[in-house]
Motif scaffolding. Structure first.
Motif, PDB file in Angstrom:
ATOM      1  N   LEU A   1       0.641  -1.408   0.445  1.00 48.46           N
ATOM      2  CA  LEU A   1      -0.301   0.151   0.133  1.00 48.46           C
ATOM      3  C   LEU A   1       0.709   0.906   0.210  1.00 48.46           C
ATOM      4  O   LEU A   1       0.496   2.261  -0.511  1.00 48.46           O
ATOM      5  CB  LEU A   1      -0.992   0.138   1.537  1.00 48.46           C
ATOM      6  N   LEU A   2       2.235   1.402   0.579  1.00 46.29           N
ATOM      7  CA  LEU A   2       3.070   2.389   1.002  1.00 46.29           C
ATOM      8  C   LEU A   2       3.605   2.183  -0.771  1.00 46.29           C
ATOM      9  O   LEU A   2       3.223   3.667  -0.975  1.00 46.29           O
ATOM     10  CB  LEU A   2       3.646   2.175   1.914  1.00 46.29           C
ATOM     11  N   PHE A   3       3.348   1.398  -1.237  1.00 41.61           N
ATOM     12  CA  PHE A   3       4.437   1.795  -2.501  1.00 41.61           C
ATOM     13  C   PHE A   3       3.307   1.931  -3.984  1.00 41.61           C
ATOM     14  O   PHE A   3       3.723   3.263  -4.757  1.00 41.61           O
ATOM     15  CB  PHE A   3       5.213   0.781  -3.099  1.00 41.61           C
ATOM     16  N   HIS A   4       2.125   1.650  -3.541  1.00 40.77           N
ATOM     17  CA  HIS A   4       1.345   1.903  -4.213  1.00 40.77           C
ATOM     18  C   HIS A   4       0.840   3.718  -4.089  1.00 40.77           C
ATOM     19  O   HIS A   4       1.060   4.410  -5.250  1.00 40.77           O
ATOM     20  CB  HIS A   4      -0.152   1.415  -3.733  1.00 40.77           C
TER      21      HIS A   4
ATOM     22  N   SER B   1      -1.122   6.694  -6.335  1.00 39.89           N
ATOM     23  CA  SER B   1      -2.998   7.097  -6.147  1.00 39.89           C
ATOM     24  C   SER B   1      -2.458   7.766  -5.095  1.00 39.89           C
ATOM     25  O   SER B   1      -2.578   8.109  -4.280  1.00 39.89           O
ATOM     26  CB  SER B   1      -2.619   5.414  -5.298  1.00 39.89           C
ATOM     27  N   ALA B   2      -4.074   8.562  -5.569  1.00 37.64           N
ATOM     28  CA  ALA B   2      -4.405   9.474  -4.924  1.00 37.64           C
ATOM     29  C   ALA B   2      -6.147   9.627  -4.291  1.00 37.64           C
ATOM     30  O   ALA B   2      -6.479  10.233  -3.804  1.00 37.64           O
ATOM     31  CB  ALA B   2      -4.391  10.840  -5.255  1.00 37.64           C
ATOM     32  N   GLY B   3      -6.449   7.704  -4.229  1.00 36.78           N
ATOM     33  CA  GLY B   3      -7.386   7.901  -3.688  1.00 36.78           C
ATOM     34  C   GLY B   3      -7.486   7.388  -2.371  1.00 36.78           C
ATOM     35  O   GLY B   3      -6.833   8.462  -1.771  1.00 36.78           O
ATOM     36  N   ASP B   4      -9.323   7.320  -1.990  1.00 41.73           N
ATOM     37  CA  ASP B   4      -8.792   7.807  -0.627  1.00 41.73           C
ATOM     38  C   ASP B   4      -8.180   7.034   0.137  1.00 41.73           C
ATOM     39  O   ASP B   4      -8.274   5.858  -0.096  1.00 41.73           O
ATOM     40  CB  ASP B   4     -11.063   7.745  -0.484  1.00 41.73           C
ATOM     41  N   PHE B   5      -8.108   7.497   1.557  1.00 35.73           N
ATOM     42  CA  PHE B   5      -7.971   7.015   2.760  1.00 35.73           C
ATOM     43  C   PHE B   5      -9.011   5.505   3.238  1.00 35.73           C
ATOM     44  O   PHE B   5      -9.746   5.459   3.026  1.00 35.73           O
ATOM     45  CB  PHE B   5      -7.173   7.338   4.117  1.00 35.73           C
ATOM     46  N   THR B   6      -7.797   3.858   3.182  1.00 32.36           N
ATOM     47  CA  THR B   6      -9.019   2.937   3.435  1.00 32.36           C
ATOM     48  C   THR B   6      -8.089   2.445   4.706  1.00 32.36           C
ATOM     49  O   THR B   6      -7.145   2.518   5.149  1.00 32.36           O
ATOM     50  CB  THR B   6      -8.081   2.251   2.086  1.00 32.36           C
TER      51      THR B   6
END
Length: 324
Positions: free
Chosen positions: A292-295, A300-305
């Motif tokens: 997720l960090l490398f994504h 990646s600028a999507g909503d936090f999950t």
């Protein structure tokens, strides 16, 4: 690089592609360039690379204690993902101290890591806001970040405790004790919540002496174990983490009557001890957090999950003992 290019009989751009792992170079040419690199003792100039790309190809990991088996497996998985992404991993232990966590996080950022994976010790992570605004990616794992918007990767802690208690209930236990970690720790609070919910769902009122929360040192755990398993005490004990489980296993043979036992967290030799456990997946958590960090670092600028990873029950005999 000019010397490498001359030795291999290729252009500078070809050497750059090989060094940086870029496509477009044949296997034969790559082998020739790598042989020239070895012969000449060439080392990539990371300082120039940082200036050119604005990245250091490094990430920081802050956890509670690298000596804990859970965090050892977690950190190894993070390291594997970092290596797959051609990045170095720096690790520090907070020792469950909020000021130490902050000190490590800011020290890593001062050394320009691209991102951080943090297992929180503190309850206010706004100190990271200037870093995230400057482009540092942050993922919290095992426990959620507090007072900051970020990605979180957690275990299903409350659900795991419910599974463990329900397993003991199915084997006839009604007086079930719980020995946990410090109550302000997120995982400890969530596991206690799951225990209480499962007991309430079964229509069982938890007596005050059935729950003991505090430091995981062996003396405290052994004292609470003796207190809750005395005459007319509990017939089963739920251990809130692997350190509690180890301390209970060391002390249980000194009791007049051995209670049924189940632990949250698997650990090395738990199978030889016959300890039933609710097992997390620390390696899976580490991989998930790192990917997720490398994504995020890839843009990646999507909503936090917030991701909750499942846990599973492993029966080995200790929880299956009938009430005495």
């Amino acid at each position: 690089m000019k010397d490498v290019a001359a030795r291999a009989g290729v252009g500078l751009k070809t050497v750059s592609r090989v060094v940086n792992g870029e496509p477009g170079v044949t296997a034969e040419t790559t082998e020739r360039v790598q042989a020239a690199i070895t012969e000449l003792g060439f080392r990539r100039n990371d300082s120039a690379r940082i200036l050119r790309k604005g990245r250091t190809a490094s990430i920081g990991l802050i956890l509670e204690d690298i000596g804990d088996p859970f965090y050892s497996a977690f950190s190894r998985a993070v390291e594997d993902v970092a290596r797959d992404n051609a990045s170095l991993l720096f690790i520090g232990s907070s020792a469950e101290a909020a000021d130490r966590e902050q000190e490590l996080a800011l020290a890593f950022c001062a050394r320009r890591v691209d991102g951080l994976i943090v297992i929180p010790a503190g309850t206010d992570h706004r100190y990271l806001l200037p870093e995230t605004q400057a482009g540092v990616a942050v993922v919290f794992a095992d426990r959620p970040g507090q007072r900051i918007d970020a990605d979180n990767v957690l275990s299903a802690n409350a659900d795991g405790s419910r599974q463990g208690v329900e397993h003991l209930l199915r084997h006839g236990h009604r007086r079930i004790g719980y020995i946990g970690d410090l109550p302000h720790i997120h995982t400890a609070a969530e596991r206690l919540r799951g225990y209480r919910e499962a007991m309430a769902d079964a229509g069982i009122e938890v007596a005050p002496g059935w729950v003991a929360m505090g430091p995981t040192d062996p003396e405290r755990v052994a004292a609470d174990l003796r207190a809750m398993t005395g005459e007319d005490g509990v017939t089963a004990v739920f251990c809130g983490n692997n350190r509690v489980s180890v301390s209970v296993l060391r002390a249980v043979d000194s009791l007049p009557s051995r209670p049924a036992l189940i632990g949250f967290d698997d650990f090395e030799l738990a199978d030889l001890a016959g300890l039933s456990v609710v097992a997390q997946d620390p390696a899976g958590m580490g991989r998930t957090a790192a990917r997720l960090l490398f994504h995020r670092l890839a843009g990646s600028a999507g909503d936090f999950t917030t991701t909750h990873l499942p846990v599973h029950l492993i029966p080995r005999g200790s929880a299956e003992r009938p009430p005495r």
